[in-house]
Design a protein around this motif. Structure first.
Motif, PDB file in Angstrom:
ATOM      1  N   PHE A  11      -0.687  -7.602  -4.447  1.00 49.01           N
ATOM      2  CA  PHE A  11      -1.824  -6.870  -4.583  1.00 49.01           C
ATOM      3  C   PHE A  11      -0.954  -5.272  -4.865  1.00 49.01           C
ATOM      4  O   PHE A  11      -0.887  -5.029  -3.758  1.00 49.01           O
ATOM      5  N   LEU A  12      -1.073  -4.403  -5.505  1.00 47.48           N
ATOM      6  CA  LEU A  12      -0.495  -3.344  -5.665  1.00 47.48           C
ATOM      7  C   LEU A  12      -1.744  -2.354  -5.500  1.00 47.48           C
ATOM      8  O   LEU A  12      -2.032  -1.803  -6.323  1.00 47.48           O
ATOM      9  N   MET A  13      -0.991  -1.763  -4.277  1.00 47.95           N
ATOM     10  CA  MET A  13      -3.165  -1.133  -3.964  1.00 47.95           C
ATOM     11  C   MET A  13      -2.476   0.275  -3.839  1.00 47.95           C
ATOM     12  O   MET A  13      -2.124   1.141  -2.803  1.00 47.95           O
ATOM     13  N   ALA A  14      -2.131   0.814  -5.024  1.00 51.83           N
ATOM     14  CA  ALA A  14      -2.193   2.334  -5.192  1.00 51.83           C
ATOM     15  C   ALA A  14      -2.524   2.919  -6.505  1.00 51.83           C
ATOM     16  O   ALA A  14      -3.143   2.640  -7.141  1.00 51.83           O
ATOM     17  N   CYS A  15      -2.709   4.487  -6.025  1.00 55.25           N
ATOM     18  CA  CYS A  15      -3.617   4.765  -7.714  1.00 55.25           C
ATOM     19  C   CYS A  15      -3.161   4.305  -8.805  1.00 55.25           C
ATOM     20  O   CYS A  15      -2.206   4.919  -8.856  1.00 55.25           O
ATOM     21  N   SER A  16      -4.435   3.810  -9.232  1.00 59.91           N
ATOM     22  CA  SER A  16      -3.997   4.427 -11.449  1.00 59.91           C
ATOM     23  C   SER A  16      -3.118   3.601 -11.250  1.00 59.91           C
ATOM     24  O   SER A  16      -2.750   4.044 -12.461  1.00 59.91           O
ATOM     25  N   ILE A  17      -2.076   2.196 -11.057  1.00 59.75           N
ATOM     26  CA  ILE A  17      -1.438   1.714 -11.450  1.00 59.75           C
ATOM     27  C   ILE A  17      -2.028   1.294 -13.262  1.00 59.75           C
ATOM     28  O   ILE A  17      -1.114   1.259 -13.957  1.00 59.75           O
ATOM     29  N   ALA A  18      -3.154   0.693 -13.052  1.00 61.64           N
ATOM     30  CA  ALA A  18      -3.224   0.137 -14.215  1.00 61.64           C
ATOM     31  C   ALA A  18      -4.400   1.240 -15.244  1.00 61.64           C
ATOM     32  O   ALA A  18      -5.184   0.485 -15.953  1.00 61.64           O
ATOM     33  N   ASP A  19      -4.820   2.485 -14.975  1.00 60.23           N
ATOM     34  CA  ASP A  19      -5.581   3.225 -15.256  1.00 60.23           C
ATOM     35  C   ASP A  19      -5.538   3.638 -16.961  1.00 60.23           C
ATOM     36  O   ASP A  19      -6.049   4.444 -17.284  1.00 60.23           O
ATOM     37  N   ASP A  20      -4.492   3.828 -17.032  1.00 62.41           N
ATOM     38  CA  ASP A  20      -4.105   4.021 -19.105  1.00 62.41           C
ATOM     39  C   ASP A  20      -4.385   2.755 -20.338  1.00 62.41           C
ATOM     40  O   ASP A  20      -3.383   1.680 -20.188  1.00 62.41           O
ATOM     41  N   GLU A  21      -4.933   3.144 -21.095  1.00 62.95           N
ATOM     42  CA  GLU A  21      -5.551   2.007 -21.923  1.00 62.95           C
ATOM     43  C   GLU A  21      -4.279   1.824 -22.988  1.00 62.95           C
ATOM     44  O   GLU A  21      -4.178   1.321 -24.279  1.00 62.95           O
ATOM     45  N   ARG A  22      -3.533   3.046 -22.742  1.00 61.84           N
ATOM     46  CA  ARG A  22      -2.144   3.591 -23.873  1.00 61.84           C
ATOM     47  C   ARG A  22      -0.884   2.128 -23.431  1.00 61.84           C
ATOM     48  O   ARG A  22      -0.310   1.929 -24.627  1.00 61.84           O
ATOM     49  N   ILE A  23      -1.306   1.626 -22.225  1.00 64.28           N
ATOM     50  CA  ILE A  23      -0.453   0.808 -21.708  1.00 64.28           C
ATOM     51  C   ILE A  23      -0.490  -0.068 -23.481  1.00 64.28           C
ATOM     52  O   ILE A  23      -1.861  -0.809 -22.387  1.00 64.28           O
TER      53      ILE A  23
ATOM     54  N   TYR B 256       1.261  -1.323   0.034  1.00 62.71           N
ATOM     55  CA  TYR B 256      -0.128  -0.036  -0.062  1.00 62.71           C
ATOM     56  C   TYR B 256       0.985   1.199  -0.138  1.00 62.71           C
ATOM     57  O   TYR B 256       1.965   1.057   0.692  1.00 62.71           O
ATOM     58  N   GLY B 257       0.655   1.969  -1.188  1.00 65.15           N
ATOM     59  CA  GLY B 257       1.433   3.129  -1.359  1.00 65.15           C
ATOM     60  C   GLY B 257       1.360   4.653  -1.442  1.00 65.15           C
ATOM     61  O   GLY B 257      -0.528   4.324  -2.234  1.00 65.15           O
ATOM     62  N   HIS B 258       1.785   4.792  -2.671  1.00 64.25           N
ATOM     63  CA  HIS B 258       1.043   5.601  -3.828  1.00 64.25           C
ATOM     64  C   HIS B 258       1.421   5.815  -5.389  1.00 64.25           C
ATOM     65  O   HIS B 258       2.908   5.005  -4.905  1.00 64.25           O
ATOM     66  N   GLY B 259       1.134   5.830  -6.276  1.00 66.70           N
ATOM     67  CA  GLY B 259       1.064   5.042  -7.000  1.00 66.70           C
ATOM     68  C   GLY B 259       0.920   6.217  -8.572  1.00 66.70           C
ATOM     69  O   GLY B 259       0.545   7.297  -8.374  1.00 66.70           O
ATOM     70  N   GLY B 260       1.329   5.952  -9.644  1.00 65.40           N
ATOM     71  CA  GLY B 260       1.477   6.099 -11.399  1.00 65.40           C
ATOM     72  C   GLY B 260       0.360   5.243 -11.779  1.00 65.40           C
ATOM     73  O   GLY B 260       1.061   4.050 -12.246  1.00 65.40           O
ATOM     74  N   THR B 261       0.546   6.082 -12.779  1.00 65.69           N
ATOM     75  CA  THR B 261       0.303   4.781 -14.159  1.00 65.69           C
ATOM     76  C   THR B 261       1.316   3.751 -14.626  1.00 65.69           C
ATOM     77  O   THR B 261       2.686   4.732 -14.859  1.00 65.69           O
ATOM     78  N   ASN B 262       0.926   2.869 -14.475  1.00 70.46           N
ATOM     79  CA  ASN B 262       2.129   1.264 -14.632  1.00 70.46           C
ATOM     80  C   ASN B 262       3.665   1.980 -14.028  1.00 70.46           C
ATOM     81  O   ASN B 262       4.359   1.137 -13.880  1.00 70.46           O
TER      82      ASN B 262
ATOM     83  N   VAL C  87       0.133 -14.262  -9.285  1.00 74.01           N
ATOM     84  CA  VAL C  87      -1.086 -13.653  -9.662  1.00 74.01           C
ATOM     85  C   VAL C  87      -0.657 -12.317  -9.505  1.00 74.01           C
ATOM     86  O   VAL C  87      -0.698 -11.862  -7.598  1.00 74.01           O
ATOM     87  N   VAL C  88      -0.795 -10.393  -9.764  1.00 78.75           N
ATOM     88  CA  VAL C  88      -0.765  -9.732  -9.639  1.00 78.75           C
ATOM     89  C   VAL C  88      -1.929  -8.853 -10.120  1.00 78.75           C
ATOM     90  O   VAL C  88      -2.339  -9.103 -10.763  1.00 78.75           O
ATOM     91  N   ALA C  89      -2.401  -8.086  -9.562  1.00 76.19           N
ATOM     92  CA  ALA C  89      -3.329  -7.528  -9.622  1.00 76.19           C
ATOM     93  C   ALA C  89      -3.235  -5.519  -9.344  1.00 76.19           C
ATOM     94  O   ALA C  89      -2.545  -5.456  -8.134  1.00 76.19           O
ATOM     95  N   ALA C  90      -3.674  -4.510  -9.268  1.00 76.47           N
ATOM     96  CA  ALA C  90      -3.954  -3.436  -9.879  1.00 76.47           C
ATOM     97  C   ALA C  90      -4.993  -2.809  -9.509  1.00 76.47           C
ATOM     98  O   ALA C  90      -5.017  -2.652 -11.151  1.00 76.47           O
TER      99      ALA C  90
END
Length: 294
Positions: free
Chosen positions: A215-227, A133-139, A250-253
């Motif tokens: 489980f990578l519980m950080a904001c918006s890691i998987a939010d960009d469809e361009r990845i 659990y922490g802070h994240g960004g796209t990917n 198994v990894v989830a974000a």
């Protein structure tokens, strides 16, 4: 005993304020970090004579990375760590009723795996689930950089970038301190993958899914469809961790911002969400998650 570990980011560790090892269930070893208004944050913290961290504190307060943290990065790291400490206290209360869960605060991937490995060795436990659990960004995700956000500091030819990396402990910077891995992203997969190798003797697959779960519980890691699918962090982490641990993984974000209560929901019902993540993309409440099994 097979154990699930919940690792919460401690940005104050950059400044020397550590919360070492796995926390007791009653939280008696969970110390408060110094207040951001304290003119001498080392007072009573056992770091009064540590000139290395004092120097880093002052330098980070003056350092400007783009337009971020104009009020001082050191103060923000401490403030963020105190906010996360309160979250840890909530988790400790929750896991009292979950005998197979443990909690820790970590300032780097290095410290996270070190604390877990030591606890497993000392208690003869094994690990089948890791929640970070922490802070994240796209990917990408931080482990010890606080709210600074996940930013690209890969261009070491830029003197300003190199200065920032040294101040954050990501590069050798004097004082006898070894570099730390504080980012989980595709671009530095070899660095954090090597860290996880120390957990290989203790890693087991969950009996309900036949996989090790992250489980990578950080904001918006998987939010960009361009990845591109094969470049997404959930897929890269799956492959890197499988190689490091020698187990199916198994990894989830999440695809959007994470709230404390979504973390608590996951912690209270890990069996349910391990099964859901193993089957593909899923939700915790309204928050959508991308799974490496999708």
């Amino acid at each position: 005993m097979m154990v699930a570990f919940v690792a919460v980011e401690n940005g104050a560790g950059v400044l020397g304020f550590k919360q070492r090892d796995v926390l007791d269930a009653d939280g008696t070893r969970l110390k408060a970090f110094p207040e951001v208004t304290d003119k001498s944050p080392w007072k009573g913290q056992g770091l009064d004579k540590d000139d290395f961290y004092k120097g880093r504190f002052n330098a980070l307060n003056k350092y400007k990375f783009k337009d971020w943290a104009q009020e001082g990065l050191s103060k923000d790291l401490l403030q963020d760590a105190n906010a996360n400490r309160k979250i840890v206290q909530k988790i400790i209360v929750a896991v009292k009723a979950i005998p197979t869960a443990r909690v820790l605060m970590c300032s780097s991937v290095n410290s996270m795996v070190k604390y877990i490995a030591k606890h497993c060795a000392d208690t003869h436990a094994t690990i089948d689930t890791l929640v970070v659990y922490g802070h994240g960004g796209t990917n990408s995700m931080n482990v010890g950089l606080g709210r600074i956000g996940c930013f690209d500091m890969s261009d070491r030819d830029d003197s300003k970038v190199l200065e920032g990396r040294k101040l954050l402990g990501l590069e050798p910077g004097g004082g006898g301190k070894a570099p730390r891995v504080r980012e989980i992203a595709p671009g530095n997969r070899a660095d954090w993958g090597a860290c996880f190798q120390s957990l290989e003797p203790y890693a087991e697959v969950s009996p309900d899914t036949d996989s090790f779960h992250v489980f990578l519980m950080a904001c918006s890691i998987a939010d960009d469809e361009r990845i591109k699918p094969n470049e997404s962090l959930v897929k890269v982490a799956k492959w890197e961790l499988k190689a490091a641990l020698g187990k199916d993984v198994v990894v989830a974000a999440p695809k959007a911002g994470v709230e404390d209560e979504q973390l608590m929901t996951l912690v209270r019902d890990l069996t349910k969400y391990r099964l859901e993540a193993g089957g593909g993309d899923f939700k915790i409440g309204d928050l959508e998650f991308s799974s490496s099994e999708a």
